[in-house]
Design an enzyme around this catalytic site. Structure first.
Site, PDB file in Angstrom:
ATOM      1  N   SER A 414      63.480  -5.601  46.359  1.00 57.62           N
ATOM      2  CA  SER A 414      63.507  -6.842  47.138  1.00 57.62           C
ATOM      3  C   SER A 414      62.929  -8.008  46.348  1.00 57.62           C
ATOM      4  CB  SER A 414      62.775  -6.681  48.476  1.00 57.62           C
ATOM      5  OG  SER A 414      61.750  -5.765  48.403  1.00 57.62           O
ATOM      6  N   HIS A 435      70.690  -5.326  47.842  1.00 53.40           N
ATOM      7  CA  HIS A 435      69.480  -5.519  48.634  1.00 53.40           C
ATOM      8  C   HIS A 435      69.806  -5.409  50.120  1.00 53.40           C
ATOM      9  CE1 HIS A 435      66.035  -8.285  50.086  1.00 53.40           C
ATOM     10  NE2 HIS A 435      65.623  -7.038  50.020  1.00 53.40           N
ATOM     11  N   GLU A 447      72.464  -8.449  50.453  1.00 52.42           N
ATOM     12  CA  GLU A 447      72.460  -9.389  49.332  1.00 52.42           C
ATOM     13  C   GLU A 447      72.913  -8.599  48.109  1.00 52.42           C
ATOM     14  OE1 GLU A 447      69.026 -12.822  50.012  1.00 52.42           O
ATOM     15  OE2 GLU A 447      68.386 -10.952  49.128  1.00 52.42           O
ATOM     16  N   ASN A 485      64.226 -13.672  50.937  1.00 51.96           N
ATOM     17  CA  ASN A 485      62.765 -13.534  50.887  1.00 51.96           C
ATOM     18  C   ASN A 485      62.101 -14.696  50.149  1.00 51.96           C
ATOM     19  OD1 ASN A 485      62.812 -11.252  52.399  1.00 51.96           O
ATOM     20  ND2 ASN A 485      62.697  -9.823  50.679  1.00 51.96           N
TER      21      ASN A 485
END
Ligand code: 3HC
Ligand code: NAI
Length: 706
Positions: A414, A435, A447, A485
């Site tokens: 991540s 991801h 992702e 993120n």
């Protein structure tokens, strides 16, 4: 020379029957050319004395995907779809809709205005307009209740979900089991109509018995959808339109529907939801490959690590019928991971979502191993081990040794640098980031992270593979936290800082919840575990060390063992077995102590300030991401935020939200906080150059092309 466009609608006469076919790929959207074509051909057939009945059907595999959504922004609705339907309904020869494939929105509304409807049992029909922030605006809210009953119509219109044709009682005059027999059966049916001089059945002549739709039905319906419809504008308008169908004759009901339709159409929510419809589809259009790019076959998959993510990822493949080999170093960890997957499947079976046989079939697709040799033949490996670079590198070095040439080697990291991971192999062109979001078997977002050297066919294969496992894939570049993120970091940071400045966690969470997020940042932090952010901060000292106030309250809580819901206390307190957050005054006391130590003034915050300080820096980070090319287009960021973080779809995603309110406002607010919040403001509120540039030019993020 321009190629001649094939006609959007054609007509052939078969004896005394005129067959009018829509042929406007890809989905027979009812664009201007289709509406004009329908009027032209239906009028001609009505004028042709040799014609006794008219069929409306389609040359495509779909009957119609409804109104052409791409025309909505033009404001040119001529000739209006309702006028086409009026021509159909008032025709003096029987007009029969033969639904040879799915009919949605305006497509179904065409059929509702016809005098007879025929289809096959498993076909799908629906009125999904609510998903676009609008309501069926061509009579759907008035005609469907007349044919299918008020309760069923309400359900279809307000949920927007497609229904199996055979389940919608009253809608069809003939439902055949075998789709290949549809046309032949329809011709027989129509010949009988003609031979028997059957009446023209106009939907508008049906009166709804008010006893079938008492006020309580609507009241109960409103109550039942309150939670899922929270914040949305159009569901309530859909209900009001159906209420009108019960009390008003068709003409007046159509008038009411049209007013409510325009009310919705003019709303920011409609623009945002329509933006999102195209954003989701545009995410699949990427410049890195084209039709000529080959793909690799993914017949079997390996997964390293059977923990939280590995297990969820494996379930996606098993659900799609793709065999998986899961690898752990210890048999015990492997057994635990597989047992957890079985438990998840069994829970779905208990809820009736799967049969016991489904559970066994899926488990049979999952094999475990502790030996890397077991991965020699897989086509794709996804690594989901601990988030530590040295561990990941060891795994990839090993994969490089054992995997067959051409296997795709993916990491679920991540945050870590995918290029560094790829460099630990002799085949960086085969390495990609996949991801997944937690819980990986539930969350729709993927992702897809492209490294410096990732090959085009690896990207294309990964994007297509995502569809097979029912994920929405968005291609992103390498940076810390990728898109989702990375952008959530300032959001969490501001929430923490606001607590330090004296705002209460519940005040912040309420503002964000009311904005439309599923929960506020503090509830989310507790749920995810405050220790996760804490460990990330430990590894990112260079990024945060210049701000002594950075997440100090959260750090104190973690250091006191208050890591969140899993231990019953974090930012909030939780009673045993409950997930309901209980505000804890001692957190405010911690904030006060820390604020005093740091010389931060505590004060009152308006709702507007809380909202802007949490959301605008997130958008600002999105602007950096766009400018750096980490996301190819602003709509990709919106897809990530709606599917990965529950950003309200009626705001279209953070970038669309910014475009909707105006980048000048976002820019001005960023400047204001930069200037008003002292050193802290200077550290974190500098507007991104792209935000400044677009705001000054009066443009939106959607206008930006790199
Ligand atoms: N208008 C314009 N374009 C449309 C469209 C529509 N109604 N429906 C689909 N498209 C486009 C998509 O954007 C996509 O374009 P792209 O290839 O350039 O990305 C292409 O058609 C193919 O679409 P999908 O990738 O979604 O194709 P699928 O085969 O997976 O799905 C579908 C087909 C189920 C019809 C799906 O496209 C869909 O759900 N479409 C929208 C249905 C809908 O909401 N209809 C209501 C429209 S509003 C209305 O009718 C108002 C009326 O009440 C007055
Ligand atoms: P986890 O701790 O639940 O699972 C990791 C598993 O990997 C454990 O079962 C462990 O035994 C196994 N493992 C560790 N080293 C190994 C090795 N060398 N060989 C084989 N197996 C090994 O961790 P989680 O949460 O599943 O995370 C895994 C990865 O997914 C991390 O990179 C994380 O950043 C990423 N991720 C996590 C998300 C989350 O919400 N948990 C979301 C998205 C990505």
């Amino acid at each position: 020379m321009n190629a001649v466009q094939p006609a959007a609608v054609t007509r052939q006469n078969k004896g005394n029957i005129a067959i009018v076919l829509m042929q406007s790929p890809p989905v027979n959207a009812l664009s201007k050319s289709v509406r004009v074509g329908l009027i032209e051909h239906i009028s001609a057939a009505l004028d042709d004395a040799s014609i006794e009945a008219i069929v409306i059907s389609s040359e495509q595999s779909l009957f119609s995907g409804g109104a052409d959504i791409s025309e909505f922004s033009s404001g040119d609705f001529e000739p209006p779809l309702p006028s086409v339907l009026e021509l159909i309904e008032n025709a003096d020869k029987p007009i029969v809709a033969v639904l040879n494939g799915p009919a949605f929105g305006g497509g179904l509304e065409v059929a509702l205005a016809c005098h007879y409807r025929i289809t096959f049992a498993q076909n799908k029909v629906g009125l999904p307009e609510v998903n676009l922030g609008i309501l069926p605006g061509a009579g759907g809210t008035q005609r469907l209740p007349r044919l299918a009953g008020v309760a069923k119509a309400l359900d279809m219109i307000v949920s927007g979900k497609p229904a199996i044709a055979s389940s919608v009682k009253g809608l069809f005059d003939l439902v055949v089991d075998d789709p290949s027999q549809l046309m032949a059966s329809s011709v027989d049916f129509i010949n009988d109509l003609i031979a028997n001089g059957a009446p023209i059945k106009r939907t508008k002549d049906i009166d709804i018995d008010p006893a079938t739709a008492p006020d309580e039905l609507f009241a109960q319906y409103r109550q039942g959808i309150a939670k899922q419809a929270r914040g949305f504008f159009s569901p309530e308008r859909c209900i009001r339109a159906v209420e009108a169908a019960v009390t008003l004759p068709l003409d007046e009901g159509l008038q009411r529907e049209s007013e409510l339709f325009m009310e919705c159409m003019k709303s920011p929510q409609a623009r945002s939801q329509q933006h999102f419809f195209f954003a989701e589809r545009a995410a699949g259009h990427v410049a890195d490959f084209d039709k000529s790019t080959p793909t690799r076959d993914i017949k079997t998959v390996g997964i390293i690590g059977a923990g939280t993510m590995g297990g969820g990822i494996a379930m996606n493949f098993a659900n799609a019928g793709i065999p998986v080999v899961m690898l752990e170093l210890q048999q015990e960890a492997l057994d635990k991971g597989l047992a957890l997957i079985r438990r998840n499947y069994s829970n779905s079976a208990k809820k009736g979502k799967l049969t016991e046989q489904d559970v066994e079939d899926r488990m049979a697709l999952l094999q475990g191993t502790t030996d890397y040799a077991g991965l020699a033949e897989v086509d794709l490996v996804i690594e989901a081990v601990f988030e530590k670079m040295d561990v990941k590198k060891q795994v990839f070095t090993k994969l490089d040794e054992v995997c067959k040439p051409g296997a795709i080697l993916a990491s679920n990291t991540s945050t870590l640098d995918l290029n560094e991971i790829a460099a630990s192999t002799s085949r960086p062109q085969d390495v990609i980031g996949l991801h997944f979001f937690s819980p990986a078997n539930v969350m729709k977002l993927l992702e897809v992270v492209k490294g410096e050297k990732t090959a085009a066919d690896v990207i294309k294969t990964s994007m297509l593979m995502a569809k097979k496992i029912r994920k929405v894939a968005v291609l992103v570049g390498v940076c810390f936290g990728f898109v989702g993120n990375r952008m959530i970091e300032p959001y969490g940071r501001e929430s923490n800082r606001l607590i330090l400045e004296g705002a209460s966690p519940e005040q912040i969470d309420k503002v964000i919840y009311d904005f439309g997020m599923p929960m506020g940042p503090n509830t989310m932090g507790d749920m995810a575990g405050l220790d996760i952010g804490y460990f990330v901060r430990q590894s990112r000292q260079a990024f945060i060390a210049h701000d002594p106030s950075y997440a100090v309250v959260a750090d104190r809580l973690v250091e006191e063992g208050r890591v969140g819901l899993k231990v019953g206390k974090g930012i909030y307190l939780y009673e045993e077995g409950s997930r309901t957050p209980i505000p804890d005054p001692s957190v405010l006391a911690i904030a006060k102590q820390e604020a005093q130590k740091l010389g931060v003034e505590q004060r009152q915050h308006s709702e507007q300030e809380i909202l802007e300080r949490c959301i605008f820096p997130l958008i600002n980070e999105g602007a950096h991401i766009l400018e750096e090319g980490i996301a190819a287009k602003s709509s990709d960021i919106d897809v990530i935020y709606v599917y990965g973080y529950g950003f309200p779809v009626y705001r279209g995603g953070p970038m669309q939200y910014a475009d909707e309110i105006g980048l000048d406002k976002v820019y001005a607010a960023m400047c204001k906080y930069r200037d008003e919040l002292g050193d802290y403001g200077k550290m974190w509120f500098e507007p991104a150059p792209l935000l400044k540039k677009l705001a000054e030019q009066g443009k939106g993020f959607a206008d930006f092309k790199k």
